[in-house]
Write an enzyme that holds these catalytic residues in place. Sequence first.
Site, PDB file in Angstrom:
ATOM      1  N   SER A  49     -76.414  34.950 -62.981  1.00 20.47           N
ATOM      2  CA  SER A  49     -77.910  34.422 -62.816  1.00 20.47           C
ATOM      3  C   SER A  49     -78.210  33.128 -62.508  1.00 20.47           C
ATOM      4  CB  SER A  49     -78.403  34.399 -64.498  1.00 20.47           C
ATOM      5  OG  SER A  49     -78.307  35.683 -65.129  1.00 20.47           O
ATOM      6  N   ASP A  99     -81.744  36.891 -68.795  1.00 22.75           N
ATOM      7  CA  ASP A  99     -81.457  35.833 -68.027  1.00 22.75           C
ATOM      8  C   ASP A  99     -81.910  34.839 -68.330  1.00 22.75           C
ATOM      9  OD1 ASP A  99     -79.762  38.101 -66.987  1.00 22.75           O
ATOM     10  OD2 ASP A  99     -80.534  37.930 -65.041  1.00 22.75           O
TER      11      ASP A  99
HETATM   12  C1  GLA Z   1     -80.032  41.187 -64.054  1.00 19.67           C
HETATM   13  C2  GLA Z   1     -81.477  41.133 -64.715  1.00 19.67           C
HETATM   14  C3  GLA Z   1     -81.471  41.206 -66.013  1.00 19.67           C
HETATM   15  C4  GLA Z   1     -80.636  42.322 -66.719  1.00 19.67           C
HETATM   16  C5  GLA Z   1     -79.306  42.487 -65.988  1.00 19.67           C
HETATM   17  C6  GLA Z   1     -78.504  43.817 -66.309  1.00 19.67           C
HETATM   18  O1  GLA Z   1     -79.411  40.189 -64.496  1.00 19.67           O
HETATM   19  O2  GLA Z   1     -81.953  39.913 -64.274  1.00 19.67           O
HETATM   20  O3  GLA Z   1     -82.885  41.237 -66.722  1.00 19.67           O
HETATM   21  O4  GLA Z   1     -81.145  43.691 -66.479  1.00 19.67           O
HETATM   22  O5  GLA Z   1     -79.335  42.397 -64.633  1.00 19.67           O
HETATM   23  O6  GLA Z   1     -78.124  43.791 -67.571  1.00 19.67           O
END
Ligand code: GLA
Length: 393
Positions: free
Chosen positions: A134, A180
Site C-alpha cells: 500500500s 489500505d
Molecule cells: C488492494 C486494495 C484493497 C484490497 C486489497 C486486496 O490493496 O487497495 O482495497 O482490496 O487490494 O485485499
Amino acid sequence: MKNELIERLTGVFHETFGGAPVHLVRAPGRVNLLGEHVDYNDGFVLPAAIDRATYIAFSPTGTDLSTLVAVDFNQRASFSPQTIPSKTQADGSPLPEWAHYPAGVMWSLNENQLETRGMNAVFASNVPRGSGLSSSASVEMAFMLAWQTLSDWMLPSMQRALLGQKAENQYVGVNCGIMDQFASACGVENKLLLLDCRSLDWKTIPLPEDVAIVIADTTIRRKLTSGEYNKRRAACEEAVRLLKQDLPNIRSLRDVSVEEFNRFADKLPEEVSKRARHVVEEIERSNQAEALLEAGNIQHFGELMNQCHASLRDFYEVSSPELNVMASVAQSLDGCYGARLTGAGFGGCTVNLVAHEQAETFSELLAKGYQSETGYQPEIYITRASSGAELLT
Ligand code: GLA
C-alpha cells in the site's frame, strides 16, 4: 533509515524552496494478515500498519498553488484546485503519474467542500512501490494529513481514509476497497486492526508476543494491476447479481454463507464462480480470526493464512509463480505458522507469521530457498505494527 529519509527531505526542501520545512508528516504502508479481496465485498480484514512510511516535509505558501517534489522520482509538479479536474499542472502540462495520488487527494477534499491551502512540499517513501504494501494509500494518507495541517478543518481518521479511497476510485481510477487507507490512517502500535468493511466498526487485537510478522518481498513488481483488480471486483458484482435470483435478500457476497454458495455455485459461469468462492470462503476464514487470536491458537490461524494463499492462487488467480515459491518455501520451514501473498497480488510480497525466536533463521532460510528456486534475490524483514498517519512536528 527513517532519520536518513527525514534528513534527505529537509535537505532537498532547503535546496528547492530555501529555508526549513515548517511541518513533517508520516503515513505508513500496511500488511494484511487475513481477509484478502474481501473489503469491497463487505467482509472482514485484519491488517496492521507497518514501520515503513511516506514522509512529507512541507510549508504553507499563502496561495492555493501546491508545488511538490517527489524525491523518489526526482521530479516536481505544481497544481491547484483549478487545474486538477483536468489532471494538469499550473503551466498546462499533464500531471505526471505519481502526482495523481496527491492531486486526487486535493480533488477529493475539494469535492467535499474542504479547502486545500497551497504548500511547498518534498516527499519520499520507503514503502516499496507495487509490492502489495500500500505505498499509494500511504502517499494519500500523508497528503490528506498535510492539507489538514494547513487548513482549519479536522476530520476523524476514518473520514480521511474514506476520502482517500474516493480519490483512488474516482481520480486515479482503481476501484479499491477501504482497507489500505483505513490501515494507513488508523494504525495502532503493536496491534492488528480488525475492520468490518460493511459497518466500518473496528477494533484492535494484540499480536501475541511470541510471534513475528515477517514480510518477504519477491522483488517482482506487479504489472497491469488496476485492470485485473477492477475485473475481479466486477466478477464479484456479477456473482451477487446472479445469486440474487435465488437469494433475493443479499446485498453483497458477505451475505452468502459457504453452504448457500455451494448450493447455487453451479448456476454461475465458471470464472465468476471461482472468484466468488474465494470471497465467500475467505470471509468465513476471517470471521474466525478474532476468536483464534484471542485463544492464542496461532497454529490454526496460520493454517487459515495458508488456505487463503491457495485460494488466491487457484480461485481468485491473483498470485504469481514467484509468490507461490515464496509461500511454499516458507510453509515448509520450522517456526512458520502461516504464509501467503499479501495485498492485491500479481507480484510483490508475502506475509509470514513466525515464532519469534525462529524469525531470524526463518528469514535466512527463506531467502536462500527462494533464491535457489527462482534466481532472484528477495528482501526479507521482520516488521513491527506501527501507528497510523501522524504529524511529527
Ligand atoms: C488492494 C486494495 C484493497 C484490497 C486489497 C486486496 O490493496 O487497495 O482495497 O482490496 O487490494 O485485499
